[in-house]
Design a protein around this motif. Structure first.
Motif, PDB file in Angstrom:
ATOM      1  N   ALA A 183       0.860  -1.197   0.000  1.00  0.00           N
ATOM      2  CA  ALA A 183       0.000   0.000   0.000  1.00  0.00           C
ATOM      3  C   ALA A 183       0.893   1.243   0.000  1.00  0.00           C
ATOM      4  O   ALA A 183       1.683   1.416   0.919  1.00  0.00           O
ATOM      5  N   PRO A 184       0.734   2.099  -1.012  1.00  0.00           N
ATOM      6  CA  PRO A 184       1.611   3.287  -1.103  1.00  0.00           C
ATOM      7  C   PRO A 184       1.142   4.401  -0.167  1.00  0.00           C
ATOM      8  O   PRO A 184       0.658   5.428  -0.617  1.00  0.00           O
ATOM      9  N   LEU A 185       1.285   4.181   1.123  1.00  0.00           N
ATOM     10  CA  LEU A 185       0.754   5.147   2.088  1.00  0.00           C
ATOM     11  C   LEU A 185       1.667   6.356   2.254  1.00  0.00           C
ATOM     12  O   LEU A 185       1.213   7.453   2.493  1.00  0.00           O
ATOM     13  N   MET A 186       2.979   6.126   2.178  1.00  0.00           N
ATOM     14  CA  MET A 186       3.948   7.219   2.363  1.00  0.00           C
ATOM     15  C   MET A 186       4.960   7.154   1.227  1.00  0.00           C
ATOM     16  O   MET A 186       6.097   6.709   1.425  1.00  0.00           O
ATOM     17  N   PRO A 187       4.559   7.538   0.006  1.00  0.00           N
ATOM     18  CA  PRO A 187       5.411   7.292  -1.167  1.00  0.00           C
ATOM     19  C   PRO A 187       6.814   7.890  -1.071  1.00  0.00           C
ATOM     20  O   PRO A 187       7.784   7.235  -1.450  1.00  0.00           O
ATOM     21  N   HIS A 188       6.917   9.108  -0.515  1.00  0.00           N
ATOM     22  CA  HIS A 188       8.236   9.740  -0.457  1.00  0.00           C
ATOM     23  C   HIS A 188       9.146   9.007   0.532  1.00  0.00           C
ATOM     24  O   HIS A 188      10.320   8.754   0.235  1.00  0.00           O
ATOM     25  N   LEU A 189       8.596   8.663   1.675  1.00  0.00           N
ATOM     26  CA  LEU A 189       9.393   7.949   2.676  1.00  0.00           C
ATOM     27  C   LEU A 189       9.790   6.562   2.150  1.00  0.00           C
ATOM     28  O   LEU A 189      10.945   6.134   2.280  1.00  0.00           O
ATOM     29  N   THR A 190       8.835   5.886   1.530  1.00  0.00           N
ATOM     30  CA  THR A 190       9.109   4.555   0.988  1.00  0.00           C
ATOM     31  C   THR A 190      10.220   4.634  -0.063  1.00  0.00           C
ATOM     32  O   THR A 190      11.161   3.829  -0.052  1.00  0.00           O
ATOM     33  N   THR A 191      10.111   5.614  -0.958  1.00  0.00           N
ATOM     34  CA  THR A 191      11.119   5.740  -2.016  1.00  0.00           C
ATOM     35  C   THR A 191      12.473   6.122  -1.423  1.00  0.00           C
ATOM     36  O   THR A 191      13.513   5.636  -1.887  1.00  0.00           O
ATOM     37  N   ALA A 192      12.456   6.987  -0.408  1.00  0.00           N
ATOM     38  CA  ALA A 192      13.718   7.389   0.222  1.00  0.00           C
ATOM     39  C   ALA A 192      14.421   6.163   0.811  1.00  0.00           C
ATOM     40  O   ALA A 192      15.639   5.977   0.632  1.00  0.00           O
ATOM     41  N   LEU A 193      13.653   5.332   1.494  1.00  0.00           N
ATOM     42  CA  LEU A 193      14.250   4.140   2.112  1.00  0.00           C
ATOM     43  C   LEU A 193      14.729   3.150   1.041  1.00  0.00           C
ATOM     44  O   LEU A 193      15.790   2.538   1.166  1.00  0.00           O
ATOM     45  N   ALA A 194      13.941   3.029  -0.023  1.00  0.00           N
ATOM     46  CA  ALA A 194      14.338   2.125  -1.111  1.00  0.00           C
ATOM     47  C   ALA A 194      15.614   2.641  -1.773  1.00  0.00           C
ATOM     48  O   ALA A 194      16.520   1.855  -2.106  1.00  0.00           O
ATOM     49  N   ALA A 195      15.695   3.964  -1.949  1.00  0.00           N
ATOM     50  CA  ALA A 195      16.892   4.549  -2.566  1.00  0.00           C
ATOM     51  C   ALA A 195      18.105   4.349  -1.659  1.00  0.00           C
ATOM     52  O   ALA A 195      19.205   4.047  -2.133  1.00  0.00           O
ATOM     53  N   LEU A 196      17.888   4.486  -0.368  1.00  0.00           N
ATOM     54  CA  LEU A 196      18.989   4.272   0.589  1.00  0.00           C
ATOM     55  C   LEU A 196      19.449   2.814   0.548  1.00  0.00           C
ATOM     56  O   LEU A 196      20.653   2.529   0.544  1.00  0.00           O
ATOM     57  N   ALA A 197      18.471   1.908   0.501  1.00  0.00           N
ATOM     58  CA  ALA A 197      18.806   0.479   0.433  1.00  0.00           C
ATOM     59  C   ALA A 197      19.613   0.191  -0.832  1.00  0.00           C
ATOM     60  O   ALA A 197      20.625  -0.519  -0.807  1.00  0.00           O
TER      61      ALA A 197
END
Lengths: 225, 185
Positions: free
Chosen positions: A151-165
């Motif tokens: 569920a894309p509840l927090m798209p910016h946070l999710t993408t930030a964490l994915a980018a960090l990973a």
């Protein structure tokens, strides 16, 4: 309840098919690593290397462990953010390994600078950036595809964490290729540049992970099929 | 009466396995709950807008139902989706209000070909009729109401007895399928 919503519920129920439950975030992160690490091994095998060996120093080992830990923990956090009801605090989990990673590189950079008195030429090492991007390409695509199942509840946070990973795992892989790069080169071409790209991706978060994508990707349709 | 959380969790567990009866019962039970939350959070919304958000939430629950872990409580999972969709709805409404302006009906258009790059210019009407006929009924109806009869989303929703959200989805899918079919020929 209005007639329309009642009808809508009926249509949704009719469209219901069995779904494969999303595994726990740590399991999904493990799956992601199990796909990304063999790819990085392939990059390591195929990419031209200046040195065949790797430095047998504690600092190099610590840097690599911290980069990998950042990647794994950020991936777990990213997968947790697409589970409704998960705590937002999980986003803070990668802070410690990230701090250790950056501190290791910065400390090495400071030691080299204090020893030589000047920074090494940075522009000649710009080839590190495409290497890191190649290393991060597939893991980035895979993690985005996996995140779109949640569920894309927090798209910016999710993408930030994915980018960090992705930045963590790409750097982990590419440091075996560019094992003897100086601290300044690693800081500029491996860390800052990749984090710059990660920032751009984070800003585009709601275009990368969004309800629009989730709805489009949903094979279990409602009406109109 | 507020539905019991463990009962909802059981229904969702069954729904994840494809049990349609449990799923319908679950959606029927959560709809009033969602409606209550929406009314409490945004009391100024019209009844129609509330139903739009309720249906958005139900649709979202539907597409991400795989993300529910039956070992955890159901209500926080549902409320997280509800709050998120409510914020999205508020954001969307603010955006529309900021950009939308009421204009008189304009009965004049440019007649040059360049200003009318429609599909008809490139495709045989018969081909288009065939492509339309091959669409699933829901998609065909959405396109007929919205694109051919020119009804507004709300009018089309009333005419078809479905929701605005569902119509948008069906129309989008239909147009994509039409483009694909017409480009193939």
């Amino acid at each position: 309840m209005t007639r329309n919503t009642t009808q809508f519920i009926r249509e949704l129920a009719q469209a219901a098919t069995p779904v494969r439950r999303l595994p726990a975030p740590w399991l999904r992160a493990s799956l992601w690593c199990s796909l990304a690490l063999p790819y990085l091994a392939l990059v390591w095998l195929l990419w031209p290397k200046a040195h065949a060996s790797i430095p047998a120093t504690g600092s190099f080992a610590l840097e690599q462990v911290a980069a990998l830990a950042t990647a794994v923990i950020a991936a777990i956090a990213a997968f947790a953010t697409v589970i409704p009801g998960s705590s937002k605090k999980i986003a803070l989990a990668p802070v410690v390994p990230l701090a250790v990673w950056i501190a290791t590189v910065a400390t090495r950079c400071a030691h080299e600078w204090s020893g030589v008195g000047h920074l090494p030429p940075l522009l000649v090492h710009c080839a590190c950036l495409p290497a890191t991007l190649v290393a991060g390409g597939l893991p980035a695509i895979v993690i985005v595809a996996m995140l779109r199942r949640g569920a894309p509840l927090m798209p910016h946070l999710t993408t930030a964490l994915a980018a960090l990973a992705t930045a963590g795992i790409a750097n982990f892989g590419i440091r075996f290729v560019h094992a003897f790069d100086s601290g300044a080169v690693v800081l500029v071409w491996h860390l800052l540049a990749v984090f710059g790209i990660a920032l751009v991706l984070t800003a585009l978060g709601d275009r990368i992970v969004s309800w629009r994508h989730t709805l489009a990707a949903s094979t279990a349709s409602t009406v109109g099929r | 009466m507020r539905p019991n959380d463990s009962r909802l969790a059981d229904l969702m567990r069954a729904a994840q396995t494809g049990d349609r009866i449990s799923y319908e019962e679950l959606l029927g039970a959560i709809a009033p709950l969602v409606r209550r939350v929406i009314r409490r959070q945004q009391p100024f919304l019209s009844a129609e807008a509330v139903e739009d958000v309720v249906q958005d939430v139900l649709m979202s629950v539907h597409v991400v139902r795989a993300s529910y872990d039956p070992g955890r409580p159901f209500t926080p999972w549902l409320l997280a989706i509800t709050r998120n969709r409510l914020v999205d709805h508020a954001r969307r409404s603010a955006r529309v209000a900021a950009h939308e302006m009421v204009v008189d009906d304009l009965d004049v258009t440019f007649s040059s070909d360049a200003a009318n790059p429609s599909m008809e210019a490139d495709h045989d009407p018969e081909e288009l009729r065939h492509a339309m006929a091959s669409l699933p009924a829901g998609q065909r109806q959405a396109i007929e109401l919205l694109k051919l009869q020119g009804l507004s989303l709300k009018e089309a929703a009333v005419a078809s007895g479905t929701s605005v959200g569902a119509l948008k989805v069906a129309s989008h899918r239909g147009m994509t399928a039409l483009k694909r079919l017409l480009n193939k020929t």
